[in-house]
Enzyme design. Sequence first.
Site, PDB file in Angstrom:
ATOM      1  N   ILE A 307       0.836  -1.201   0.000  1.00  0.00           N
ATOM      2  CA  ILE A 307       0.000   0.000   0.000  1.00  0.00           C
ATOM      3  C   ILE A 307       0.870   1.250   0.000  1.00  0.00           C
ATOM      4  CG2 ILE A 307      -1.766   1.297   1.250  1.00  0.00           C
ATOM      5  CD1 ILE A 307      -2.793  -1.255   0.006  1.00  0.00           C
ATOM      6  N   ASN A 332      12.866  -2.815   0.396  1.00  0.00           N
ATOM      7  CA  ASN A 332      11.630  -2.208  -0.097  1.00  0.00           C
ATOM      8  C   ASN A 332      11.825  -0.727  -0.400  1.00  0.00           C
ATOM      9  OD1 ASN A 332      10.421  -4.657   0.279  1.00  0.00           O
ATOM     10  ND2 ASN A 332       9.201  -4.061   2.049  1.00  0.00           N
ATOM     11  N   LYS A 423     -10.441  -5.677   9.619  1.00  0.00           N
ATOM     12  CA  LYS A 423     -10.186  -6.591  10.732  1.00  0.00           C
ATOM     13  C   LYS A 423     -10.249  -5.886  12.084  1.00  0.00           C
ATOM     14  CE  LYS A 423      -7.489  -9.838   7.969  1.00  0.00           C
ATOM     15  NZ  LYS A 423      -7.849  -9.220   6.683  1.00  0.00           N
ATOM     16  N   GLY A 463      -3.244  -8.893  -4.430  1.00  0.00           N
ATOM     17  CA  GLY A 463      -1.874  -8.760  -4.905  1.00  0.00           C
ATOM     18  C   GLY A 463      -0.915  -8.168  -3.913  1.00  0.00           C
ATOM     19  N   SER A 464      -1.395  -7.755  -2.738  1.00  0.00           N
ATOM     20  CA  SER A 464      -0.476  -7.188  -1.752  1.00  0.00           C
ATOM     21  C   SER A 464       0.371  -8.300  -1.143  1.00  0.00           C
ATOM     22  CB  SER A 464      -1.248  -6.455  -0.651  1.00  0.00           C
ATOM     23  OG  SER A 464      -2.064  -7.359   0.067  1.00  0.00           O
ATOM     24  N   ARG A 553      -7.145 -20.611  10.676  1.00  0.00           N
ATOM     25  CA  ARG A 553      -5.950 -20.328  11.446  1.00  0.00           C
ATOM     26  C   ARG A 553      -6.315 -19.593  12.731  1.00  0.00           C
ATOM     27  NH1 ARG A 553      -2.847 -17.356   6.624  1.00  0.00           N
ATOM     28  NH2 ARG A 553      -4.891 -16.347   6.640  1.00  0.00           N
TER      29      ARG A 553
END
Length: 623
Positions: A307, A332, A423, A463-464, A553
Amino acid sequence: MNKIHNKKISYVPFNRILALVLMDIMSIIVAAFGALFIRFEFSFSAIDRVYLERFEHIIFPDILMALLFYVLWKLYKSVWRYASANELINIIFATSCTALAQVIYCLSTGYTMPRSYYVLYWFLQTVLTCCIRFGYRILRIINNKRASLVGKSERVNVMIIGAGAAGNMILKEIEGSDYLNLQAKCIIDDQPGCHGKLLRGVPIVGGRESILDAVRQYGIDQIILAIPSASTQTRKELLDICKESGCKLRTLPGVYQLINGEVSVSKLKEVEIEDLLGRDPIRINVGEVLNDVSGKVVCVTGGGGSIGSELCRQIAGHNPRRLVIVDIYENNAYEIQQELIRRYPDLDLVVLIASVRNTNRINSIFETYRPEIVYHAAAHKHVPLMETSPNEAIKNNVFGTYKTALAADRYGADRFVLISTDKAVNPTNIMGASKRLCEMVVQMMNQKSRTSFVAVRFGNVLGSNGSVIPLFKQQIAEGGPVTVTHPDIIRYFMTIPEAVSLVLQAGAYARGGEIFVLDMGEPVKILDLATNLIKLSGYKVGEDIQIQFTGLRPGEKMYEELLMNEEGLKKTTNKMIFIGKQIEFDIDKFQEQLERLGKAAKQEDKDIRRYVKDIVDTYQYQE
């Protein structure tokens, strides 16, 4: 360097030019004499001797004039293997000019010929010149057809969906290329008027209802969706049919490719799972975002992540005065730094390695660069990993946000935008609970500071890093199985550019204290995502690739929510973006709870979830 490059482009081998010139001279002589021959009723003996003598006088000037006009109309520079209507027009103009010049020359010198001779000469010269120029292409097409029949077993049989301009250009490239092993067998188009017709010799066999039958009839290996102007819903409907064919699917990226004349096989891309979401892309008001960011010093924490890096790309395209990227991961940070340097060489770019947990480092950065807008994307986000390291989630997410927010307040930032998640709503895992705490920090800071603090909440990002799609693709490439936690688990999805567009638009709307929420359409079953991705890759579920269920999970929900029960919705000018009503809480008590939580996290308290539960009463966890 550019001059050298241009010379290479314009260079044409001398032997080819010489061959063309010799053939042109022969065609001019044949056209000139043939015009006399036809004029006198195909009889040599009937040709008047006077005209034969005049023919001898004018033929040499004719040749010179014709070659001159051929040069002027660039008939010796065209690549005739790809000759098209433009080259035909140039030939007609060149031969017309030659015929007109011949008339003028004959009248001015007294070597006049019969009036019909001039018309016949022009016609024959045009036909012969076309034959010479287009003959190579015709032979090439015949040779390709023959080669396709000989090497039929090595060719990939292709179905093209769309008989429009894009489909025509794809066919043209397949037809003219020596390097593509594609063979167009049939075309699908929903316009009934073109059914049964041929496009470049390829039959248009019917509409979308004929796709599966045509796949079997023509032995199709690959389907190309060549309708760049199709709506999201139309693309989804077509791809829903195609994925049942077992063929590999490819598509053109968008209508701009057609507008720019960039339609080609090289522009085709693999069909991505987002093509099947059935939701139109999020549209933002570019003018609002541009006015909001342009000329400002903008800081992005976590700027190297999925992002964060897309935020940096879009911000860089909106003319900030300076862009400051902060990230703890040097690889990164380096990648986004090099990309932005290439794409925006004039951008005032600062890339810093720092942790948002380091108070002195963050304060030093804000004191030095004085960002006016802060996008806080730095966070731990992987649910299972945070379940086994809950204190790290609290230290990085909650207190990293708190320290960055305090620095934004202390050094006079205008706006602070937190990247949150669905979340955070009724969380069942420590990561989601930590993001809810971040939202509460933002609400608290907004009440105490002149800086406007807001949060942006959205669902899963396709795609992240760490999302299901890259994992599924890797598992498919390895031959399976594709692992899904539960057959009924569902999630909301959006693309990375959409997520970032929302963040930027929310920043423009921000007045302080809001939690912005995206209308993400209908949720999607993860099982359907896995099934569709396997089919889009040209495999059969259960035969070529198996799907394996692994169980939920720790901390994972069957479904995610975007709003808590207490939150209402308020519309914005963007119909896809809403503002959730703030949930009131005691600010002073919250600060005291934060202090206790911070001490517990530093001491690696194994009961950290109990401290979180005391603050976030919607947090549900198993002891």
